[in-house]
Design an enzyme around this catalytic site. Structure first.
Site, mmCIF file in Angstrom:
data_model
loop_
_atom_site.group_PDB
_atom_site.id
_atom_site.type_symbol
_atom_site.label_atom_id
_atom_site.label_comp_id
_atom_site.label_asym_id
_atom_site.label_seq_id
_atom_site.Cartn_x
_atom_site.Cartn_y
_atom_site.Cartn_z
ATOM 1 C CB THR A 74 5.037 -2.586 1.831
ATOM 2 O OG1 THR A 74 4.065 -1.612 1.443
ATOM 3 C CG2 THR A 74 5.549 -2.275 3.223
ATOM 4 C CG ASN A 142 2.431 7.414 -4.094
ATOM 5 O OD1 ASN A 142 3.618 7.723 -4.153
ATOM 6 N ND2 ASN A 142 1.752 7.462 -2.975
ATOM 7 C CD GLN A 170 0.988 4.498 -8.022
ATOM 8 O OE1 GLN A 170 0.224 4.595 -8.991
ATOM 9 N NE2 GLN A 170 0.562 4.138 -6.825
ATOM 10 C CB ALA A 191 0.077 -7.921 -8.518
ATOM 11 C CG HIS A 192 -2.375 -3.582 -5.078
ATOM 12 N ND1 HIS A 192 -3.004 -2.453 -4.631
ATOM 13 C CD2 HIS A 192 -1.181 -3.603 -4.458
ATOM 14 C CE1 HIS A 192 -2.224 -1.824 -3.762
ATOM 15 N NE2 HIS A 192 -1.110 -2.505 -3.639
ATOM 16 C CB THR A 228 4.224 -21.736 1.058
ATOM 17 O OG1 THR A 228 4.729 -22.713 1.961
ATOM 18 C CG2 THR A 228 3.512 -22.404 -0.095
ATOM 19 C CB CYS A 315 -7.412 7.835 4.955
ATOM 20 S SG CYS A 315 -8.133 8.845 3.675
HETATM 21 N N1 PLP Z 1 5.200 2.290 -3.556
HETATM 22 C C1 PLP Z 1 4.301 3.090 -4.135
HETATM 23 C C2 PLP Z 1 4.776 4.203 -5.011
HETATM 24 C C3 PLP Z 1 2.932 2.898 -3.917
HETATM 25 O O1 PLP Z 1 2.049 3.701 -4.502
HETATM 26 C C4 PLP Z 1 2.530 1.841 -3.064
HETATM 27 C C5 PLP Z 1 1.102 1.614 -2.773
HETATM 28 O O2 PLP Z 1 0.353 2.488 -2.383
HETATM 29 C C6 PLP Z 1 3.509 1.036 -2.478
HETATM 30 C C7 PLP Z 1 4.828 1.289 -2.741
HETATM 31 C C8 PLP Z 1 3.138 -0.090 -1.550
HETATM 32 O O3 PLP Z 1 2.646 -1.171 -2.305
HETATM 33 P P1 PLP Z 1 1.977 -2.437 -1.633
HETATM 34 O O4 PLP Z 1 0.571 -2.061 -1.348
HETATM 35 O O5 PLP Z 1 2.077 -3.516 -2.691
HETATM 36 O O6 PLP Z 1 2.748 -2.797 -0.439
#
Ligand code: PLP
Length: 374
Positions: A74, A142, A170, A191-192, A228, A315
């Site tokens: 984001t 996504n 993705q 990363a997640h 930081t 959601c």
């Molecule tokens: N872009 C896409 C295509 C995503 O699927 C997501 C997460 O759902 C994001 C951006 C946002 O990522 P983050 O949770 O690291 O801000």
């Protein structure tokens, strides 16, 4: 998260891999501020620079690229859309909200019913354009898993003199990404979605370009991201990137499990619709609607059975909103409101998939009479 959960929502977030947890725990126990010049600071700096190389290798960013670590995708998307210096931003209608809402003046590029960007429309939008322009098109969606033809977007951008950003969140670890071949100017990762921690991501700048920072303060990350550094998160990201590259072949084999879900659900409920299924897709994602059965009904029934899936789009405040992605693909509100996304990941098993199919089938048998009466 309890052991009993059948977690099939990996596009929302995927569990961190054991090696990631290990490096993060070690780092948290021995923190150093990477700006400090003492030994602890130097260790932290060394770890961050090693992680930068690991992330760079995942996307073959090459020696000229600059990687700016951020708090996630984001922030990276906001950083480039607000800070690239471009006057005009064109983004595909199926982008993540962190792109679509980053600026109020974004012009959306339509997509075709299959979810692929309308390249002819993009070309027309750039006709006679003389303003500095950035095109933002995600590599993989996504919700649908649809892969966008970035090479074709690049051809148009080059001819029309526009810069290109891709949100590759993705796509990473799911498709080979070669940034140097692809030639996009900016690329976002988080990363997640690849088995790393939440709260860490990056913006990759190719061609030595720079961006105006969002935050004021320190000179971290080449003056482009003050604050930081999240050392443990970045080191976890680095390890996740290395593992994602290593495990890509295994990830792509998830297509067999995904296809099994689609085949079985179609047998159970012939009226089911799969979205984006005719376009090239990543291996782990299926998005479908059972007309007449709301996403919420399905989500609740599956949740009661310990299954975590998603209603297509995330959601917000506990409610399921009709997906802007499906709307952009021309899907009716009724069908969009019946959508369910199953996204598999690195630790998904055949047993989990079978359990999902059996519970979905039970749910279908309960609502079937109502569906045919509707
Ligand atoms: N872009 C896409 C295509 C995503 O699927 C997501 C997460 O759902 C994001 C951006 C946002 O990522 P983050 O949770 O690291 O801000």
């Amino acid at each position: 998260m309890t052991q009993e959960l059948v977690y099939l929502d990996h596009n929302a977030t995927t569990p961190p891999k054991p090696e990631v947890c290990e490096i993060m725990l070690q780092t948290l126990k021995f923190p150093g501020n990477a700006s400090a010049i003492h030994k602890a600071g130097r260790e932290a700096r060394r770890g961050i620079e090693a992680a930068r190389q690991q992330v760079s290798r995942l996307v073959n960013a090459g020696p000229k690229a600059v990687i700016i670590f951020t708090s996630g995708a984001t922030e990276a998307n906001n950083l480039v859309l607000k800070g690239s210096g471009c006057e005009r931003i064109l983004a595909s209608a199926t982008e993540h909200p962190s792109v679509l809402k980053a600026r109020p003046d974004i012009e959306t590029i339509p997509v075709l019913p299959g979810g692929i960007i309308d390249l002819a429309a993009l070309d027309r939008m750039l006709e006679g354009n003389d303003r500095a322009t950035l095109i933002s098109v995600m590599l993989v969606n996504n919700e649908t898993g649809v892969i966008q033809p970035l090479d074709k977007v690049m051809e148009i951008a080059k001819r029309r003199g526009a810069l290109v950003h891709t949100d590759a969140v993705q796509a990473a670890g799911r498709l080979p990404i070669d940034l140097q071949k692809l030639g996009v100017d900016y690329l976002t990762l988080t990363a997640h979605k690849i088995g790393g921690p939440q709260g860490t991501g990056c913006l990759v700048l190719s061609n030595c370009v720079s961006v105006t920072p969002l935050l004021s303060g320190g000179s971290q990350e080449k003056n482009m991201r003050a604050g930081t550094e999240n050392v443990a998160g970045i080191l976890g990201f680095g390890v996740a990137a290395e593992l994602a590259a290593r495990d890509m072949t295994a990830f792509r084999k998830l297509a067999a499990l995904r296809d099994r879900i689609e085949t079985e659900l179609k047998k159970i409920a012939p009226a089911i619709r799969f979205f984006g299924a005719d376009a090239p897709r990543v291996a782990n994602t299926t998005l479908f609607a059972l007309p007449g059965a709301s996403s919420e009904t399905q989500l609740i029934a599956l949740d009661l059975a310990g299954i975590c899936v998603s209603g297509g789009s995330a959601c917000a405040s506990g409610t399921v909103k009709a997906s802007h992605v499906l709307k952009a693909m021309g899907v009716s509100d009724a069908d969009a409101g019946a959508a369910l996304r199953v996204s598999l990941g690195w630790n998904s098993t055949e047993k989990e998939v079978d359990y999902f199919i059996s519970k979905w089938s039970e749910m279908y048998n309960r609502v079937k009479s109502r569906l045919s009466a509707a």
